[in-house]
Design a protein around this motif. Structure first.
Motif, PDB file in Angstrom:
ATOM      1  N   TYR A  78       0.994  -1.146  -0.167  1.00 42.70           N
ATOM      2  CA  TYR A  78      -0.047   0.010   0.088  1.00 42.70           C
ATOM      3  C   TYR A  78       0.940   1.367   0.055  1.00 42.70           C
ATOM      4  CZ  TYR A  78      -3.962  -3.085   1.222  1.00 42.70           C
ATOM      5  OH  TYR A  78      -4.696  -4.275   1.008  1.00 42.70           O
ATOM      6  N   THR A  79       2.047   1.153  -0.213  1.00 45.43           N
ATOM      7  CA  THR A  79       3.202   2.238  -0.300  1.00 45.43           C
ATOM      8  C   THR A  79       3.594   2.365  -1.498  1.00 45.43           C
ATOM      9  OG1 THR A  79       5.235   0.949   0.218  1.00 45.43           O
ATOM     10  CG2 THR A  79       3.818   1.586   2.141  1.00 45.43           C
ATOM     11  N   ASN A  80       4.265   3.625  -1.926  1.00 47.34           N
ATOM     12  CA  ASN A  80       4.924   3.836  -3.248  1.00 47.34           C
ATOM     13  C   ASN A  80       6.163   3.085  -3.124  1.00 47.34           C
ATOM     14  OD1 ASN A  80       6.055   5.758  -1.569  1.00 47.34           O
ATOM     15  ND2 ASN A  80       5.912   7.313  -2.813  1.00 47.34           N
ATOM     16  N   ASP A  81       6.723   2.558  -2.171  1.00 39.32           N
ATOM     17  CA  ASP A  81       8.145   1.723  -2.184  1.00 39.32           C
ATOM     18  C   ASP A  81       8.059   0.780  -1.492  1.00 39.32           C
ATOM     19  OD1 ASP A  81      10.498   1.427  -2.181  1.00 39.32           O
ATOM     20  OD2 ASP A  81      11.417   3.126  -1.371  1.00 39.32           O
ATOM     21  N   PRO A  82       7.450  -0.181  -1.725  1.00 40.98           N
ATOM     22  CA  PRO A  82       7.197  -1.666  -1.254  1.00 40.98           C
ATOM     23  C   PRO A  82       8.412  -2.252  -0.734  1.00 40.98           C
ATOM     24  CG  PRO A  82       6.451  -1.936  -3.482  1.00 40.98           C
ATOM     25  CD  PRO A  82       6.491  -0.431  -3.088  1.00 40.98           C
ATOM     26  N   VAL A  83       9.626  -2.045  -1.716  1.00 41.24           N
ATOM     27  CA  VAL A  83      10.826  -2.782  -1.522  1.00 41.24           C
ATOM     28  C   VAL A  83      11.729  -2.580  -0.505  1.00 41.24           C
ATOM     29  CG1 VAL A  83      13.124  -3.162  -2.463  1.00 41.24           C
ATOM     30  CG2 VAL A  83      11.131  -3.192  -3.937  1.00 41.24           C
ATOM     31  N   THR A  84      11.255  -1.024   0.031  1.00 42.70           N
ATOM     32  CA  THR A  84      12.073  -0.301   1.309  1.00 42.70           C
ATOM     33  C   THR A  84      11.103  -0.520   2.514  1.00 42.70           C
ATOM     34  OG1 THR A  84      13.082   1.084  -0.042  1.00 42.70           O
ATOM     35  CG2 THR A  84      13.131   1.611   2.150  1.00 42.70           C
ATOM     36  N   ALA A  85       9.815  -0.301   2.113  1.00 39.76           N
ATOM     37  CA  ALA A  85       8.825  -0.284   3.193  1.00 39.76           C
ATOM     38  C   ALA A  85       8.628  -1.823   3.989  1.00 39.76           C
ATOM     39  CB  ALA A  85       7.440   0.259   2.898  1.00 39.76           C
ATOM     40  N   GLY A  86       8.725  -3.070   3.196  1.00 37.73           N
ATOM     41  CA  GLY A  86       8.295  -4.137   3.533  1.00 37.73           C
ATOM     42  C   GLY A  86       9.516  -4.513   4.896  1.00 37.73           C
ATOM     43  N   PRO A  87      10.755  -4.582   4.408  1.00 39.53           N
ATOM     44  CA  PRO A  87      11.756  -4.888   5.458  1.00 39.53           C
ATOM     45  C   PRO A  87      11.800  -3.694   6.658  1.00 39.53           C
ATOM     46  CG  PRO A  87      12.763  -4.964   3.273  1.00 39.53           C
ATOM     47  CD  PRO A  87      11.448  -4.310   3.332  1.00 39.53           C
ATOM     48  N   ALA A  88      11.550  -2.672   6.428  1.00 35.91           N
ATOM     49  CA  ALA A  88      11.345  -1.658   7.520  1.00 35.91           C
ATOM     50  C   ALA A  88      10.247  -1.957   8.395  1.00 35.91           C
ATOM     51  CB  ALA A  88      11.415  -0.381   7.020  1.00 35.91           C
ATOM     52  N   LEU A  89       9.074  -2.383   8.092  1.00 32.36           N
ATOM     53  CA  LEU A  89       7.887  -2.793   8.852  1.00 32.36           C
ATOM     54  C   LEU A  89       8.485  -3.880   9.552  1.00 32.36           C
ATOM     55  CD1 LEU A  89       5.206  -1.919   5.980  1.00 32.36           C
ATOM     56  CD2 LEU A  89       5.142  -1.192   8.429  1.00 32.36           C
ATOM     57  N   THR A  90       9.002  -4.912   8.834  1.00 36.46           N
ATOM     58  CA  THR A  90       9.385  -6.198   9.635  1.00 36.46           C
ATOM     59  C   THR A  90      10.265  -5.790  10.764  1.00 36.46           C
ATOM     60  OG1 THR A  90       8.849  -7.559   7.621  1.00 36.46           O
ATOM     61  CG2 THR A  90      10.198  -8.420   9.244  1.00 36.46           C
ATOM     62  N   ALA A  91      11.230  -5.275  10.516  1.00 35.13           N
ATOM     63  CA  ALA A  91      12.337  -4.734  11.593  1.00 35.13           C
ATOM     64  C   ALA A  91      11.808  -4.174  12.555  1.00 35.13           C
ATOM     65  CB  ALA A  91      13.601  -4.085  10.784  1.00 35.13           C
ATOM     66  N   PHE A  92      10.807  -3.195  12.335  1.00 30.99           N
ATOM     67  CA  PHE A  92      10.186  -2.190  13.234  1.00 30.99           C
ATOM     68  C   PHE A  92       9.581  -3.147  14.594  1.00 30.99           C
ATOM     69  CE2 PHE A  92       6.449  -0.561  15.052  1.00 30.99           C
ATOM     70  CZ  PHE A  92       6.827   0.753  15.472  1.00 30.99           C
ATOM     71  N   GLN A  93       8.595  -4.378  14.024  1.00 31.03           N
ATOM     72  CA  GLN A  93       8.113  -5.080  14.843  1.00 31.03           C
ATOM     73  C   GLN A  93       8.981  -5.970  15.914  1.00 31.03           C
ATOM     74  OE1 GLN A  93       4.205  -4.929  12.053  1.00 31.03           O
ATOM     75  NE2 GLN A  93       4.991  -6.892  12.423  1.00 31.03           N
ATOM     76  N   GLY A  94       9.843  -6.586  14.839  1.00 41.36           N
ATOM     77  CA  GLY A  94      10.683  -7.837  15.706  1.00 41.36           C
ATOM     78  C   GLY A  94      11.791  -6.914  16.580  1.00 41.36           C
ATOM     79  N   GLY A  95      12.389  -6.208  15.962  1.00 41.00           N
ATOM     80  CA  GLY A  95      13.669  -5.557  16.574  1.00 41.00           C
ATOM     81  C   GLY A  95      13.243  -4.723  17.933  1.00 41.00           C
ATOM     82  N   ALA A  96      11.931  -4.008  17.767  1.00 40.34           N
ATOM     83  CA  ALA A  96      11.621  -3.393  19.057  1.00 40.34           C
ATOM     84  C   ALA A  96      11.297  -4.038  20.095  1.00 40.34           C
ATOM     85  CB  ALA A  96      10.781  -2.274  18.657  1.00 40.34           C
ATOM     86  N   THR A 165      16.950   2.423  12.729  1.00 37.95           N
ATOM     87  CA  THR A 165      16.107   1.315  13.318  1.00 37.95           C
ATOM     88  C   THR A 165      15.660   1.388  14.586  1.00 37.95           C
ATOM     89  OG1 THR A 165      18.062  -0.560  13.527  1.00 37.95           O
ATOM     90  CG2 THR A 165      16.719  -0.531  11.497  1.00 37.95           C
ATOM     91  N   LEU A 166      14.833   0.619  15.063  1.00 38.02           N
ATOM     92  CA  LEU A 166      14.088   0.700  16.357  1.00 38.02           C
ATOM     93  C   LEU A 166      14.407  -0.449  17.058  1.00 38.02           C
ATOM     94  CD1 LEU A 166      12.291   2.790  18.029  1.00 38.02           C
ATOM     95  CD2 LEU A 166      10.452   1.295  17.720  1.00 38.02           C
ATOM     96  N   ARG A 167      15.170  -0.652  18.405  1.00 41.38           N
ATOM     97  CA  ARG A 167      15.726  -1.551  18.915  1.00 41.38           C
ATOM     98  C   ARG A 167      15.469  -1.695  20.228  1.00 41.38           C
ATOM     99  NH1 ARG A 167      16.852  -4.704  14.395  1.00 41.38           N
ATOM    100  NH2 ARG A 167      18.587  -3.844  13.331  1.00 41.38           N
ATOM    101  N   THR A 168      15.231  -2.843  20.942  1.00 42.00           N
ATOM    102  CA  THR A 168      14.931  -2.760  22.374  1.00 42.00           C
ATOM    103  C   THR A 168      16.207  -3.854  22.922  1.00 42.00           C
ATOM    104  OG1 THR A 168      12.705  -2.514  22.584  1.00 42.00           O
ATOM    105  CG2 THR A 168      13.754  -3.612  24.180  1.00 42.00           C
ATOM    106  N   GLY A 169      16.678  -3.684  24.043  1.00 43.76           N
ATOM    107  CA  GLY A 169      17.764  -4.421  24.486  1.00 43.76           C
ATOM    108  C   GLY A 169      18.792  -3.813  25.603  1.00 43.76           C
ATOM    109  N   THR A 170      19.753  -4.596  26.028  1.00 40.04           N
ATOM    110  CA  THR A 170      20.601  -4.069  26.814  1.00 40.04           C
ATOM    111  C   THR A 170      21.422  -3.177  26.415  1.00 40.04           C
ATOM    112  OG1 THR A 170      20.427  -6.339  27.973  1.00 40.04           O
ATOM    113  CG2 THR A 170      22.281  -4.900  28.695  1.00 40.04           C
ATOM    114  N   ALA A 171      21.663  -2.122  27.039  1.00 38.36           N
ATOM    115  CA  ALA A 171      22.403  -0.965  26.480  1.00 38.36           C
ATOM    116  C   ALA A 171      24.058  -1.277  26.714  1.00 38.36           C
ATOM    117  CB  ALA A 171      22.115   0.549  27.231  1.00 38.36           C
ATOM    118  N   LYS A 172      24.840  -1.235  25.572  1.00 34.86           N
ATOM    119  CA  LYS A 172      26.136  -1.516  25.799  1.00 34.86           C
ATOM    120  C   LYS A 172      26.581  -0.267  26.486  1.00 34.86           C
ATOM    121  CE  LYS A 172      26.723  -4.256  21.724  1.00 34.86           C
ATOM    122  NZ  LYS A 172      27.273  -4.455  20.470  1.00 34.86           N
ATOM    123  N   THR A 173      26.178   0.680  26.471  1.00 32.80           N
ATOM    124  CA  THR A 173      26.938   1.972  27.263  1.00 32.80           C
ATOM    125  C   THR A 173      25.840   2.403  28.228  1.00 32.80           C
ATOM    126  OG1 THR A 173      27.902   2.750  25.206  1.00 32.80           O
ATOM    127  CG2 THR A 173      27.884   4.247  26.869  1.00 32.80           C
TER     128      THR A 173
END
Length: 544
Positions: A78-96, A165-173
């Motif tokens: 549903y976006t004008n750039d599905p090649v970029t949007a798809g991985p970004a949406l996936t990374a947003f949900q999983g990485g965060a 990217t959006l991430r959740t985890g233990t801060a290295k610093t």
């Protein structure tokens, strides 16, 4: 900066809540209608023309519903750039580590649709809510004519960029507790202009101070030079402590002073040490214009030009100089404000009244008096450290006074042409005049990383005293007098305005000192230096 999340996204945990005009009765799980049916009138005739409200509503509904359902690939279509949007949406949900989220759209405004996200972020045995607002824009596909969501990382979160990217985890610093020079804590909530500075200090010096890491959600910038941004602290660690040169009272005054303007920046420096006492921007928290801006400084540059004139024996404060309404230089004519003139005036008169033509005519066309197009830059570097690399502890723009030729040489004498400065650079001009010698500004102690500081020659005594005299007269009986009226002595100042191509109104510049504090401010399209930037600087100096 930090390690990645270990929590996988759980399938159907998102929801869209109906809200706003035109969104009632959404059926999330069965309501994905697709964009093709509203995008074309026939297989061979893509629809053209402005988007209708119905088209905007339909594709926004479908995109948000697919995103909420965890269907990243479908949402991307549903976006004008599905090649970029798809991985970004996936990374947003999983990485965060998002385990649940509710998306609430607001009323559409033309082709823009605002929405809020309330997400539950989970990592190991801790969960917290992350809430924020964003918006999407609908455009018509160039080849298909379909209404499509214009893809941008900010759709997912307003602070995301293309490489982030959006991430959740233990801060290295470990988190950082920054203090002012007297031990007052500097929080981004109380001093919002310091937010990007504090992020950078954590990235650069967090490993050098004692502390233990916590669990956080952050925006990973994807760059070694751009600091990450913490969005949520799920479990606190022990912050390390770092003392800076900031003065909390001066910083507070600087924050309030720039808030009066849509786009403004101010920096303050202690002349006797080079310590940076305040850095503030409007809007706060974004690009650090006060430290990293690179703009024409207008007539504040006359501090350097006057130094060059005295250095080369062209004029001293009491020397007679001509100040006609206008002056030609190699096919270009330069004017004073409202074409004013000064009859039988001195360099000091020209400085305090900011006469452009005097600073051009006294030097004369290129080589007429042996002054090369490199002379101004040589003076700026030799005595003011401009053009040298300043390592203040966080990223900053080094002032630039490049070699010039033709009419650009004349323009450079009044702070135009190719000259660029930040508010910090210009504050340092005043600090150098007040102190009689350049001391590189700095935000954290040199001993933390043993970084080299830029150096410059002390001003010759007669030049330093001449600058202070002219700046004092400007502050007491010149273009800066009104702004500096309530500022304690000893004081000095210089006004400036810089013409920017395409802007109807000049940028307002002002620099000055009072006691052992110097400051400079720029207000975009603020007009004359004393009208807006002068008020900012005066408020900061009064707090010193």
């Amino acid at each position: 900066m930090r390690s990645g999340a270990k929590v996988a996204i759980v399938g159907s945990v998102f929801a869209v809540v109906a809200g706003g005009v035109g969104y009632g009765g959404w059926n999330l799980w069965n309501g994905v209608t697709g964009g093709d049916s509203t995008g074309t009138t026939s297989a061979n005739a893509p629809k053209t023309g402005p988007l209708t409200a119905e088209e905007t509503t339909a594709v926004a509904k479908d995109f948000l519903a697919a995103w909420a359902a965890g269907e990243s690939d479908q949402a991307a279509q549903y976006t004008n750039d599905p090649v970029t949007a798809g991985p970004a949406l996936t990374a947003f949900q999983g990485g965060a580590g998002i385990t649940r989220a509710v998306i609430t759209p607001g009323p559409p405004a033309g082709t823009k649709v605002p929405f809020t996200v309330r997400a539950t972020v989970s990592y190991e045995d801790v969960s917290k809510e992350l809430a924020y607002s964003s918006q999407l824009t609908v455009v018509r596909g160039l080849s298909t004519g379909r209404p499509l969501v214009k893809w941008a990382p900010t759709v997912l979160h307003p602070r995301l960029t293309a490489n982030a990217t959006l991430r959740t985890g233990t801060a290295k610093t470990a988190a950082l507790k920054a203090l002012d020079h007297e031990g007052v804590e500097l929080s981004p909530e109380k001093y919002p202009s310091l937010a990007p500075v504090l992020d950078t200090l954590r990235q650069r010096y967090g490993s050098q101070v004692d502390g233990t890491s916590g669990i956080e959600t952050w925006i990973d910038s994807g760059s070694e030079t751009v600091p990450d941004t913490t969005l949520l602290v799920l479990r606190k660690g022990k912050p390390g402590v770092l003392r800076t040169t900031i003065d909390a009272d001066v910083q507070a005054a600087a924050e309030k002073a720039v808030q009066a303007y849509g786009q403004a920046a101010v920096a303050a420096v202690e002349p006797s040490t080079g310590a940076i006492r305040a850095v503030a921007n409007s809007p706060a928290g974004g690009f650090n214009t006060a430290l990293q801006g690179a703009q024409a400084p207008g007539s504040t540059m006359k501090i350097v030009t006057a130094t060059m004139m005295m250095e080369h024996g062209l004029a001293m404060p009491d020397s007679k100089v001509e100040c006609p309404p206008s002056v030609p230089w190699d096919g270009r004519t330069f004017h004073n404000l409202d074409d004013f003139k000064i009859d039988d005036g001195t360099l000091s008169d020209a400085f305090r009244r900011s006469c452009n033509t005097a600073f051009i005519k006294a030097i004369g066309p290129l080589n007429e008096k042996g002054i090369e197009g490199t002379a101004l830059g040589d003076t700026a570097s030799r005595y003011f450290g401009i053009g040298k690399e300043w390592k203040i502890g966080v990223p900053s723009a080094d002032g630039s006074v490049p070699a010039s030729e033709s009419a650009e040489t004349a323009a450079s004498y009044i702070g135009q042409g190719k000259i660029t400065m930040s508010a910090l650079n210009v504050a340092s001009l005043s600090a150098t005049a007040k102190n009689g010698a350049f001391l590189q500004p700095y935000l954290v102690a040199r001993k933390l990383d043993d970084r080299p500081f830029a150096e410059a020659d002390p001003l010759p005594t007669r030049i330093a005293s001449g600058l202070r005299r002219m700046m004092r007269e400007t502050a007491v009986n010149g273009t800066a007098a009104q702004a500096m009226a309530g500022v304690p002595s000893p004081k000095g100042a210089k006004t400036g305005s810089a013409e920017v191509d395409g802007n109807a109104t000049s940028n307002s510049w002002f620099t000055g000192y009072s006691g052992d504090l110097a400051a400079a401010a720029v207000v975009q399209e603020g007009g004359h230096g004393g009208d807006s930037a002068g008020k900012v600087v005066a408020r900061v100096l009064k707090a010193g």
